[in-house]
Each structure stands twice: as C-alpha cells, then as structure tokens.
Design a protein around this motif. Structure first.
Motif, PDB file in Angstrom:
ATOM      1  N   LEU A  44      50.605  41.190  55.974  1.00 35.93           N
ATOM      2  CA  LEU A  44      49.699  40.312  55.246  1.00 35.93           C
ATOM      3  C   LEU A  44      48.285  40.400  55.805  1.00 35.93           C
ATOM      4  CD1 LEU A  44      49.198  38.175  53.090  1.00 35.93           C
ATOM      5  CD2 LEU A  44      49.963  36.443  54.736  1.00 35.93           C
ATOM      6  N   SER A  45      48.160  40.360  57.133  1.00 35.30           N
ATOM      7  CA  SER A  45      46.839  40.475  57.754  1.00 35.30           C
ATOM      8  C   SER A  45      46.186  41.810  57.408  1.00 35.30           C
ATOM      9  CB  SER A  45      46.942  40.325  59.267  1.00 35.30           C
ATOM     10  OG  SER A  45      47.225  38.988  59.627  1.00 35.30           O
ATOM     11  N   ALA A  46      46.981  42.880  57.485  1.00 38.44           N
ATOM     12  CA  ALA A  46      46.444  44.206  57.146  1.00 38.44           C
ATOM     13  C   ALA A  46      46.069  44.280  55.674  1.00 38.44           C
ATOM     14  CB  ALA A  46      47.474  45.282  57.483  1.00 38.44           C
ATOM     15  N   GLN A  47      46.858  43.623  54.815  1.00 38.41           N
ATOM     16  CA  GLN A  47      46.540  43.607  53.390  1.00 38.41           C
ATOM     17  C   GLN A  47      45.204  42.925  53.139  1.00 38.41           C
ATOM     18  OE1 GLN A  47      48.852  41.002  50.957  1.00 38.41           O
ATOM     19  NE2 GLN A  47      48.392  42.076  49.052  1.00 38.41           N
ATOM     20  N   VAL A  48      44.955  41.809  53.823  1.00 42.68           N
ATOM     21  CA  VAL A  48      43.685  41.095  53.657  1.00 42.68           C
ATOM     22  C   VAL A  48      42.520  41.998  54.070  1.00 42.68           C
ATOM     23  CG1 VAL A  48      42.293  39.166  54.486  1.00 42.68           C
ATOM     24  CG2 VAL A  48      44.690  38.802  53.896  1.00 42.68           C
ATOM     25  N   VAL A  49      42.668  42.708  55.188  1.00 44.20           N
ATOM     26  CA  VAL A  49      41.611  43.611  55.649  1.00 44.20           C
ATOM     27  C   VAL A  49      41.373  44.709  54.627  1.00 44.20           C
ATOM     28  CG1 VAL A  49      40.970  45.304  57.406  1.00 44.20           C
ATOM     29  CG2 VAL A  49      41.985  43.130  58.088  1.00 44.20           C
ATOM     30  N   ARG A  50      42.465  45.306  54.114  1.00 43.36           N
ATOM     31  CA  ARG A  50      42.319  46.362  53.104  1.00 43.36           C
ATOM     32  C   ARG A  50      41.647  45.831  51.846  1.00 43.36           C
ATOM     33  NH1 ARG A  50      47.605  47.653  54.733  1.00 43.36           N
ATOM     34  NH2 ARG A  50      48.434  46.583  52.892  1.00 43.36           N
ATOM     35  N   LEU A  51      42.041  44.632  51.435  1.00 41.07           N
ATOM     36  CA  LEU A  51      41.445  44.049  50.236  1.00 41.07           C
ATOM     37  C   LEU A  51      39.966  43.745  50.431  1.00 41.07           C
ATOM     38  CD1 LEU A  51      44.366  41.728  49.097  1.00 41.07           C
ATOM     39  CD2 LEU A  51      43.428  43.656  47.808  1.00 41.07           C
ATOM     40  N   LYS A 179      36.741  44.678  39.896  1.00 41.25           N
ATOM     41  CA  LYS A 179      36.206  43.839  40.980  1.00 41.25           C
ATOM     42  C   LYS A 179      36.827  42.444  40.928  1.00 41.25           C
ATOM     43  CE  LYS A 179      31.689  42.197  42.642  1.00 41.25           C
ATOM     44  NZ  LYS A 179      31.761  40.766  42.291  1.00 41.25           N
ATOM     45  N   HIS A 180      36.920  41.873  39.747  1.00 44.36           N
ATOM     46  CA  HIS A 180      37.496  40.529  39.599  1.00 44.36           C
ATOM     47  C   HIS A 180      38.964  40.520  40.010  1.00 44.36           C
ATOM     48  CE1 HIS A 180      39.636  37.388  37.259  1.00 44.36           C
ATOM     49  NE2 HIS A 180      38.614  36.653  37.619  1.00 44.36           N
ATOM     50  N   ASP A 181      39.718  41.540  39.597  1.00 45.79           N
ATOM     51  CA  ASP A 181      41.144  41.600  39.937  1.00 45.79           C
ATOM     52  C   ASP A 181      41.344  41.716  41.450  1.00 45.79           C
ATOM     53  OD1 ASP A 181      41.728  41.428  37.271  1.00 45.79           O
ATOM     54  OD2 ASP A 181      42.149  43.558  37.002  1.00 45.79           O
ATOM     55  N   ILE A 182      40.546  42.562  42.102  1.00 47.88           N
ATOM     56  CA  ILE A 182      40.663  42.716  43.553  1.00 47.88           C
ATOM     57  C   ILE A 182      40.318  41.414  44.255  1.00 47.88           C
ATOM     58  CG2 ILE A 182      39.687  43.871  45.580  1.00 47.88           C
ATOM     59  CD1 ILE A 182      39.364  46.369  43.864  1.00 47.88           C
ATOM     60  N   GLU A 183      39.240  40.766  43.818  1.00 51.53           N
ATOM     61  CA  GLU A 183      38.827  39.514  44.457  1.00 51.53           C
ATOM     62  C   GLU A 183      39.864  38.412  44.248  1.00 51.53           C
ATOM     63  OE1 GLU A 183      35.007  38.897  42.748  1.00 51.53           O
ATOM     64  OE2 GLU A 183      33.953  40.076  44.286  1.00 51.53           O
ATOM     65  N   GLN A 184      40.497  38.403  43.080  1.00 51.64           N
ATOM     66  CA  GLN A 184      41.544  37.406  42.834  1.00 51.64           C
ATOM     67  C   GLN A 184      42.748  37.656  43.740  1.00 51.64           C
ATOM     68  OE1 GLN A 184      43.119  37.371  38.815  1.00 51.64           O
ATOM     69  NE2 GLN A 184      43.645  35.208  38.966  1.00 51.64           N
ATOM     70  N   THR A 185      43.153  38.921  43.860  1.00 54.56           N
ATOM     71  CA  THR A 185      44.259  39.268  44.753  1.00 54.56           C
ATOM     72  C   THR A 185      43.904  38.936  46.195  1.00 54.56           C
ATOM     73  OG1 THR A 185      44.871  41.069  43.257  1.00 54.56           O
ATOM     74  CG2 THR A 185      45.806  41.125  45.476  1.00 54.56           C
ATOM     75  N   LEU A 186      42.657  39.224  46.583  1.00 49.61           N
ATOM     76  CA  LEU A 186      42.206  38.917  47.941  1.00 49.61           C
ATOM     77  C   LEU A 186      42.250  37.419  48.191  1.00 49.61           C
ATOM     78  CD1 LEU A 186      40.876  39.536  50.655  1.00 49.61           C
ATOM     79  CD2 LEU A 186      38.673  39.664  49.474  1.00 49.61           C
ATOM     80  N   ASP A 187      41.808  36.630  47.229  1.00 49.72           N
ATOM     81  CA  ASP A 187      41.804  35.182  47.407  1.00 49.72           C
ATOM     82  C   ASP A 187      43.227  34.648  47.594  1.00 49.72           C
ATOM     83  OD1 ASP A 187      40.139  32.746  47.449  1.00 49.72           O
ATOM     84  OD2 ASP A 187      41.291  32.199  45.677  1.00 49.72           O
ATOM     85  N   GLU A 188      44.164  35.175  46.807  1.00 55.59           N
ATOM     86  CA  GLU A 188      45.561  34.751  46.955  1.00 55.59           C
ATOM     87  C   GLU A 188      46.098  35.120  48.326  1.00 55.59           C
ATOM     88  OE1 GLU A 188      47.444  36.684  43.704  1.00 55.59           O
ATOM     89  OE2 GLU A 188      46.599  35.347  42.175  1.00 55.59           O
ATOM     90  N   ALA A 189      45.777  36.343  48.799  1.00 55.97           N
ATOM     91  CA  ALA A 189      46.247  36.783  50.115  1.00 55.97           C
ATOM     92  C   ALA A 189      45.612  35.954  51.231  1.00 55.97           C
ATOM     93  CB  ALA A 189      45.929  38.265  50.312  1.00 55.97           C
ATOM     94  N   ARG A 190      44.344  35.611  51.064  1.00 58.76           N
ATOM     95  CA  ARG A 190      43.669  34.773  52.065  1.00 58.76           C
ATOM     96  C   ARG A 190      44.408  33.454  52.269  1.00 58.76           C
ATOM     97  NH1 ARG A 190      37.814  35.287  49.302  1.00 58.76           N
ATOM     98  NH2 ARG A 190      36.933  37.036  50.454  1.00 58.76           N
TER      99      ARG A 190
END
Length: 355
Positions: A44-51, A179-190
């Motif tokens: 999860l932490s690595a996913q947030v960094v990648r996102l 960009k919106h899709d990535i940011e939405q996925t990033l927000d959920e992961a955060r």
C-alpha cells in the motif's frame, strides 16, 4: 491385537514425521516487534508512492498538452485575423475597380473606343489616357488575383491549424480524464493508508517499517528539507487551541503519503505510535541535535537504524492530534518533548532556507 512392541516403534516414527513437516506460514507477515511489517502495508505504501509519481507525470503531460492546445488556438486566431485583413483588402480593390469602371464610363460617355477616337479633340491625349487606364486596370486585377491566392493559402493553413487544434484539445481532454482517475485512485489509497495508521495509534503499537525503493541520494547535500514540495503552515511559537502551549515545531502542509526525508545524517532513536503526535520518528544528528517527524501515516525505518540526508524515513499523514494532513517537524536539543528550538533558522544556518 497389536503387539506392544509395534506400538513402541510407531510412536517415535510419528514424532519424527511431525517434526519433519514444515510449518505453513501465511502469505502476509505480521509485525513481530522487530520492525517487520505486513506485506500488504508495504504494498500500500509503495502504491501511494507510485501513484504520486503517476499523478505528477499525468499533470505534467496534461499541462504540456494544454499549453500546446493554447498555442494552437492562438495560431488559429492569427490566421483568422490575416484572413479578415486579406478579405478587407480584396473588398477595397474591388471598390477601386468599380471606381475605374465608373470613371471610364463618365469620361467616354459609354461610347466605344472607335467613337471616342473620332470625336476626340486630341488623339494623343486620348491614347495616353487609355494606356494609363489599361495599366491601372491590369495592376488592380493582378492585386486582386494575388490577394485571392493569399486568401486561399491562408484558408488552407487555417483549416490545417484548426485540425491540429481539435486533435490537441481531444488529447488534452483524454489526459484530463487520466489525471482525474489517477488522482482519485491516489486519494483512495491515501485514506486507506491513513486508516491503517489510525488503527496503529489506537492500539498504541507500531506496525513496523515498510521498505520503499529509495530515490538516488545527492552526495553533495549534507542537509535537506524534510519534504521535497510543501507549503508552510503553523510556525514555531504560534498559538492554537490544539496546543497546551505555543507550537513547538514547523508544520509542512502536504498530502497524506508524501515521502518524508531525514534532513541530515543520523540515527533513528525513537519510533512511536500513540499520543498527541500519532506516529512519530526522532533522529539523532551529530552535534547533539535531534529532529522529530510527527503525525505520520507510515514509517520506513526501524529504531536504531542509521539514515543519510534525503533518505525516506516515513510517509506524511494526519495521525494523532492533527487537524489535517501535514508533517510536524521539530528540532530539539534532547530526544524528548520540551527542548525544541525554532527549526527555520536552524535549517537556514545549514544551507536549507524554507520558503
């Protein structure tokens, strides 16, 4: 009936078999108090960094595409202005031809050239006038033809520019969606990462260090800022209802999951999960100073570990007594609360101005 001797032989054989069978371990490791962490946490932490990286790249591409589309729109507007000018010039030339034709009609009375020659008082003046008129007519006609060719070229260039503009705007729209899709996925992961941090704080027990791929370190940098990109919020000594006394550090407003860096070389002397600071790290530096990094969502180092300037030691969050995502950064003369000094001039004296 089984013989007692056979039973006696079977018992040690079964015991040996049980010892030889390997213990089956779960696919996710759990925190054993020695710094090991569940694989899911690391992922999860690595996913947030990648996102974060993906979102930054998507934003960069979107901005580049938007700027290209804007430049192309400006180009189309220039073509439109040039076309409008050419059409105005053609209208003026047509008006000139009309004036010439009306003048000829008035001067000649509408008579054929032969009749004008017969009736003319001065033949030479008449021929000179006809010659000037012919040359003027040819010049105006040539100017009209030249303007029409220019208009045709400009119209073709405008059509090409419009096609490029529409293509760029379609690409910009696609990049905006990405960009919106990535940011939405990033927000959920955060917030998923923050949820696990809150669970650790509530339990008063750290889940252990996650291990992230570290960025290349600059050997020339002895000191760095605790986060790479930030906005300064509450400063040292400021007042607030959430603090018993004046604020003891400098806050950096950053989103959850932002990599937090060791400001200088040192050794991790404390990793704690609980209390007003939530998840926190304290690093001892040569010279007797300590730095604290608080309200984290995850840690990437273990207590006792040596760190270098710029090394990722955690991820920012909003754990503990926090009003929102940020990094609380302190500089202390002891590892404990109550010995803080203003971190802004402290960092500035080490070549790291904040601003």
């Amino acid at each position: 009936m089984r013989s007692p001797r056979l039973c006696a032989l079977l018992v040690p054989v079964l015991l040996c078999a049980l010892v030889a069978v390997p213990t089956v371990r779960p696919t996710q490791t759990t925190d054993d108090g020695a710094g090991r962490r569940e694989d899911g946490d690391s992922e999860l932490s690595a996913q947030v960094v990648r996102l974060y990286e993906d979102a930054a790249l998507a934003t960069q591409r979107y901005e580049a595409g938007r700027q290209k589309a804007e430049m192309q729109r400006a180009r189309v507007r220039r073509f439109e202005d040039l076309l409008a000018r050419e059409r105005r010039e053609i209208a003026v030339l047509h008006e000139d031809l009309g004036r010439i034709a009306r003048s000829q009609y008035r001067d000649g009375g509408g008579l054929p050239l032969t009749a004008q020659i017969i009736l003319a008082d001065d033949f030479n003046d008449l021929m000179r006038g006809q010659h000037v008129f012919s040359r003027t007519t040819v010049a105006v006609n040539n100017a009209v033809d030249k303007s029409r060719r220019a208009e045709a070229r400009l119209a073709a260039d405008e059509a090409k520019a419009m096609a490029v503009r529409r293509k760029l705007e379609r690409r910009s729209a696609e990049l905006a969606v990405l960009k919106h899709d990535i940011e939405q996925t990033l927000d959920e992961a955060r917030w998923q990462l923050q949820g696990r941090a809150d669970a650790s704080v509530a339990a008063g027990a750290c889940r252990g260090a996650v291990r992230l791929d570290q960025p290349p370190q600059s050997p020339a940098a002895a000191w760095v800022t605790p986060v790479a990109v930030y906005e300064l919020s509450a400063g040292f000594g400021s007042g607030g209802s959430r603090w018993a006394n004046a604020h003891t550090g400098q806050d950096f407003a950053v989103p959850i999951g932002t990599p937090v860096r060791a400001v200088g070389a040192g050794r991790v002397v404390k990793v704690s999960c609980g209390g007003p600071f939530g998840i926190e790290i304290v690093v001892e530096h040569p010279g007797g100073y300590y730095t604290q990094y608080a309200h984290l969502a995850a840690v990437t180092v273990d207590q006792g570990e040596a760190v270098v300037p710029g090394q990722w030691i955690g991820q920012s969050g909003t754990s503990g007594n926090s009003t929102g995502p940020h990094l609380h950064f302190e500089v202390r003369v002891t590892p404990e609360t109550g010995s803080a000094v203003d971190p802004v001039p402290w960092l500035a004296a080490r070549g790291v101005p904040l601003g």
